[in-house]
Write a protein that holds these residues in place. Structure first.
Motif, PDB file in Angstrom:
ATOM      1  N   ILE A 179      -9.518  -1.199  -4.201  1.00 39.97           N
ATOM      2  CA  ILE A 179      -9.186  -0.244  -3.363  1.00 39.97           C
ATOM      3  C   ILE A 179      -8.054   1.146  -2.700  1.00 39.97           C
ATOM      4  CG2 ILE A 179      -8.769  -0.411  -0.328  1.00 39.97           C
ATOM      5  CD1 ILE A 179     -10.490  -2.806  -0.609  1.00 39.97           C
ATOM      6  N   ASP A 180      -6.991   0.204  -3.169  1.00 34.94           N
ATOM      7  CA  ASP A 180      -5.718   0.593  -3.011  1.00 34.94           C
ATOM      8  C   ASP A 180      -6.413   2.232  -4.139  1.00 34.94           C
ATOM      9  OD1 ASP A 180      -5.150  -0.184  -1.346  1.00 34.94           O
ATOM     10  OD2 ASP A 180      -3.719  -1.325  -2.751  1.00 34.94           O
ATOM     11  N   VAL A 181      -6.318   1.886  -5.519  1.00 34.54           N
ATOM     12  CA  VAL A 181      -6.201   3.280  -6.535  1.00 34.54           C
ATOM     13  C   VAL A 181      -7.837   3.786  -5.925  1.00 34.54           C
ATOM     14  CG1 VAL A 181      -7.045   3.843  -8.419  1.00 34.54           C
ATOM     15  CG2 VAL A 181      -5.918   1.578  -8.503  1.00 34.54           C
ATOM     16  N   ALA A 182      -8.235   3.365  -5.485  1.00 29.80           N
ATOM     17  CA  ALA A 182     -10.052   4.741  -4.569  1.00 29.80           C
ATOM     18  C   ALA A 182      -9.303   5.306  -4.007  1.00 29.80           C
ATOM     19  CB  ALA A 182     -11.027   4.442  -4.408  1.00 29.80           C
ATOM     20  N   GLN A 183      -9.008   4.984  -2.541  1.00 29.51           N
ATOM     21  CA  GLN A 183      -7.764   5.797  -1.788  1.00 29.51           C
ATOM     22  C   GLN A 183      -6.982   7.155  -2.477  1.00 29.51           C
ATOM     23  OE1 GLN A 183      -8.207   4.416   1.972  1.00 29.51           O
ATOM     24  NE2 GLN A 183      -8.061   6.840   1.570  1.00 29.51           N
TER      25      GLN A 183
ATOM     26  N   ILE B 297     -14.889   4.150   1.179  1.00 29.13           N
ATOM     27  CA  ILE B 297     -13.239   3.501   0.963  1.00 29.13           C
ATOM     28  C   ILE B 297     -13.027   3.112   2.688  1.00 29.13           C
ATOM     29  CG2 ILE B 297     -11.801   4.986   1.818  1.00 29.13           C
ATOM     30  CD1 ILE B 297     -12.197   2.348  -1.221  1.00 29.13           C
ATOM     31  N   ALA B 298     -13.428   3.390   3.637  1.00 29.91           N
ATOM     32  CA  ALA B 298     -12.621   2.946   4.396  1.00 29.91           C
ATOM     33  C   ALA B 298     -13.411   1.178   5.306  1.00 29.91           C
ATOM     34  CB  ALA B 298     -13.157   3.924   5.935  1.00 29.91           C
ATOM     35  N   SER B 299     -14.843   1.601   4.656  1.00 29.65           N
ATOM     36  CA  SER B 299     -15.503   0.106   5.265  1.00 29.65           C
ATOM     37  C   SER B 299     -15.244  -0.748   3.981  1.00 29.65           C
ATOM     38  CB  SER B 299     -16.868   0.505   4.482  1.00 29.65           C
ATOM     39  OG  SER B 299     -17.587   1.178   6.025  1.00 29.65           O
ATOM     40  N   ALA B 300     -14.978  -0.925   2.447  1.00 26.83           N
ATOM     41  CA  ALA B 300     -14.158  -1.713   1.782  1.00 26.83           C
ATOM     42  C   ALA B 300     -12.911  -2.273   2.601  1.00 26.83           C
ATOM     43  CB  ALA B 300     -14.157  -0.862   0.799  1.00 26.83           C
ATOM     44  N   GLN B 301     -11.281  -1.380   2.778  1.00 29.50           N
ATOM     45  CA  GLN B 301     -11.124  -1.956   3.526  1.00 29.50           C
ATOM     46  C   GLN B 301     -10.748  -3.102   4.711  1.00 29.50           C
ATOM     47  OE1 GLN B 301      -7.161  -1.398   2.841  1.00 29.50           O
ATOM     48  NE2 GLN B 301      -7.211  -3.175   4.483  1.00 29.50           N
ATOM     49  N   LYS B 302     -12.091  -2.447   5.768  1.00 27.75           N
ATOM     50  CA  LYS B 302     -12.711  -3.650   6.742  1.00 27.75           C
ATOM     51  C   LYS B 302     -12.404  -4.942   6.105  1.00 27.75           C
ATOM     52  CE  LYS B 302     -13.126  -4.261  10.834  1.00 27.75           C
ATOM     53  NZ  LYS B 302     -11.537  -4.494  11.544  1.00 27.75           N
TER      54      LYS B 302
ATOM     55  N   MET C 237       0.871  -1.521  -0.717  1.00 29.03           N
ATOM     56  CA  MET C 237       0.192  -0.057  -0.266  1.00 29.03           C
ATOM     57  C   MET C 237       0.830   1.160   0.335  1.00 29.03           C
ATOM     58  SD  MET C 237      -3.238  -1.127   2.826  1.00 29.03           S
ATOM     59  CE  MET C 237      -3.855   0.545   2.663  1.00 29.03           C
ATOM     60  N   LEU C 238       0.590   2.102  -0.529  1.00 24.60           N
ATOM     61  CA  LEU C 238       0.704   3.585  -0.712  1.00 24.60           C
ATOM     62  C   LEU C 238       1.297   4.106   0.706  1.00 24.60           C
ATOM     63  CD1 LEU C 238      -0.613   5.015  -3.713  1.00 24.60           C
ATOM     64  CD2 LEU C 238       1.536   4.363  -3.241  1.00 24.60           C
ATOM     65  N   LYS C 239       1.989   4.749   1.315  1.00 25.65           N
ATOM     66  CA  LYS C 239       2.204   5.993   2.220  1.00 25.65           C
ATOM     67  C   LYS C 239       1.223   6.498   2.447  1.00 25.65           C
ATOM     68  CE  LYS C 239       5.510   7.887   5.329  1.00 25.65           C
ATOM     69  NZ  LYS C 239       7.064   8.669   5.118  1.00 25.65           N
ATOM     70  N   ARG C 240       0.961   6.957   2.921  1.00 26.07           N
ATOM     71  CA  ARG C 240      -0.265   8.414   3.439  1.00 26.07           C
ATOM     72  C   ARG C 240       0.394   9.381   4.225  1.00 26.07           C
ATOM     73  NH1 ARG C 240      -5.428   5.541   5.493  1.00 26.07           N
ATOM     74  NH2 ARG C 240      -6.082   7.816   4.367  1.00 26.07           N
ATOM     75  N   ASN C 241      -0.059   9.919   3.868  1.00 26.62           N
ATOM     76  CA  ASN C 241       0.278  11.835   4.215  1.00 26.62           C
ATOM     77  C   ASN C 241      -0.239  12.424   5.289  1.00 26.62           C
ATOM     78  OD1 ASN C 241       1.504  13.945   3.994  1.00 26.62           O
ATOM     79  ND2 ASN C 241       1.036  15.529   2.799  1.00 26.62           N
ATOM     80  N   PHE C 242       0.163  11.076   6.363  1.00 25.89           N
ATOM     81  CA  PHE C 242      -0.532  12.317   7.945  1.00 25.89           C
ATOM     82  C   PHE C 242       0.569  12.748   9.112  1.00 25.89           C
ATOM     83  CE2 PHE C 242      -3.525   9.011   6.859  1.00 25.89           C
ATOM     84  CZ  PHE C 242      -4.919   9.674   7.076  1.00 25.89           C
ATOM     85  N   THR C 243       0.776  13.898   9.690  1.00 26.78           N
ATOM     86  CA  THR C 243       1.623  14.749  10.328  1.00 26.78           C
ATOM     87  C   THR C 243       1.265  12.852  11.527  1.00 26.78           C
ATOM     88  OG1 THR C 243       0.228  16.015  11.860  1.00 26.78           O
ATOM     89  CG2 THR C 243       1.103  17.005   9.336  1.00 26.78           C
ATOM     90  N   GLU C 244       3.242  13.776  12.866  1.00 23.28           N
ATOM     91  CA  GLU C 244       2.678  12.817  13.535  1.00 23.28           C
ATOM     92  C   GLU C 244       1.918  13.237  14.161  1.00 23.28           C
ATOM     93  OE1 GLU C 244       6.642  12.475  17.206  1.00 23.28           O
ATOM     94  OE2 GLU C 244       7.102  13.833  15.085  1.00 23.28           O
TER      95      GLU C 244
END
Length: 389
Positions: A293-297, A252-257, A1-8
């Motif tokens: 799912i990954d493309v949609a995310q 997409i969160a539900s699809a991931q689950k 999965m691609l790294k996602r851009n969230f701060t610390e």
């Protein structure tokens, strides 16, 4: 999965919110589904911990940080504990912003602190028995009477309809001369003439209170009108991109689950002496779904970045809502199929995820309406849609 851009800071927020869900929300989800409504304490407990309407300024009790990624985290983690029925985000990011965008200082001071704390639960009432996606077909009417308005009409399929203490109600204000003139009225619990109907029985989302609302000569003081009483249609349109982004994040969160629970099941389930995950058909199906799912995310995360920058286009939000709801539909359908008979049993999470997911292609604009929006953008220089007439 691609790294996602969230701060610390956001990753720390995620960890804290996850712990809150595990302690205060997840243990009650099954009971809420059985009783058909979430306990009001879910909102107040979230408010006490700072997990409800975090974006308002500190003077109103919020964090004063409008970065949508905080709400994205809330949406994702809520879905992860099967608590999507709890409409905390509808309260926080769908309805709440109407108060900040179009409310005056007095209205903000009167309502926002209680909304942040969870004491005042919010709902928005647009849909009517004969008017869903087509707001122009709305029949609710508010008549100006000097220092107040008299509101009459019926609304249906209203989420938080039973729990709501404050409802943003859309009604026409000059139907004879200007059918597009519409106001947004703040109707409070206890106002004379404001009545609630049944808590409607639904296919899925069983813990979400969804109700009919009736307004019979409700006197709404002029202090409870949001902005210009003729500009409500425009105000609603301004919030649709965010509403569809909220939906896309949740879908997409539900699809991931659903993917995760299906992956676990097929790794454990034996068929002809081997785990189901060894079968090429299983691997191909899961590979296709993982890719979708990954493309949609990635698209959803890009839309979040665009929204934070202040220029998320309506058609891009529509694409996100359309595609993520369709991906979720495919994911839960394949999940049930790969579970076999177990997938039809309610004791398995995939069963209720399947029924919960069906509404996602309907609310916040149906898939067909999303296609109209995208198609209109594609051919904007070639035709005029009936929607614009």
């Amino acid at each position: 999965m691609l790294k996602r851009n969230f701060t610390e800071e956001q990753n720390m927020f995620r960890g804290a919110y996850r712990k809150f869900l595990e302690k205060e929300i997840a243990p009650h989800v099954e009971r809420w589904r059985e009783q058909g409504i979430v306990d009001r304490e879910a909102f107040t407990k979230a408010g006490e911990q700072g997990f409800l309407m975090i974006w308002p300024d500190e003077e109103y009790g919020g964090m004063g940080d409008d970065d949508f990624r905080f709400e994205q985290i809330i949406i994702e983690e809520t879905a992860n504990v099967y608590a999507g029925d709890w409409t905390n985000t509808l309260h926080s990011r769908l309805v709440g912003p109407y108060l900040s965008r179009f409310g005056n200082d007095e209205q903000k001071a009167r309502f926002l602190p209680k909304c942040v704390s969870g004491e005042c639960i919010l709902a928005v009432a647009m849909t009517e028995p004969d008017a869903g996606s087509d707001l122009a077909g709305m029949r609710a009417i508010a008549k100006g009477m000097g220092d107040h308005w008299v509101l009459n009409g019926t609304k249906t399929y209203i989420s938080n309809g039973i729990n709501a203490d404050l409802v943003v109600v859309a009604a026409k204000t000059d139907p004879e001369n200007n059918p597009h003139a519409m106001g947004l009225f703040l109707v409070e619990r206890g106002m004379e003439g404001f009545e609630r109907g049944r808590n409607l029985k639904k296919m899925g989302m069983k813990a979400q209170d969804t109700a009919e609302l009736f307004f019979n000569d409700v006197k709404v003081p002029k202090e409870n009108v949001l902005g210009d009483p003729t500009m409500g249609f425009v105000y609603l349109m301004q919030g649709l991109a965010e509403e569809r982004l909220i939906g896309a994040c949740g879908f997409i969160a539900s699809a991931q689950k659903a993917f995760e629970v299906t992956r676990e099941f097929v790794m454990e389930r034996k068929v002809f002496g081997k785990p189901l995950s060894y079968m090429q058909n299983t691997q191909f199906k899961m590979a296709e779904l993982r890719t979708e799912i990954d493309v949609a995310q990635a698209h959803v995360d890009a839309c979040v970045a665009q929204f934070n920058a202040g220029h998320l286009a309506a058609e891009d939000a529509a694409k996100a809502k359309l595609y993520t709801s369709e991906v979720l539909g495919r994911m839960v359908d394949e999940g049930v199929q790969l579970h076999g008979g177990a997938g039809y049993m309610d004791e398995y999470p995939i069963s209720r995820m399947y029924t919960d997911a069906r509404i996602t292609r309907i609310f916040a604009g149906t898939s067909e309406v999303m296609k109209l929006i995208v198609g209109r953008d594609i051919f904007s220089d070639k035709f005029v849609s009936y929607i614009d007439r």
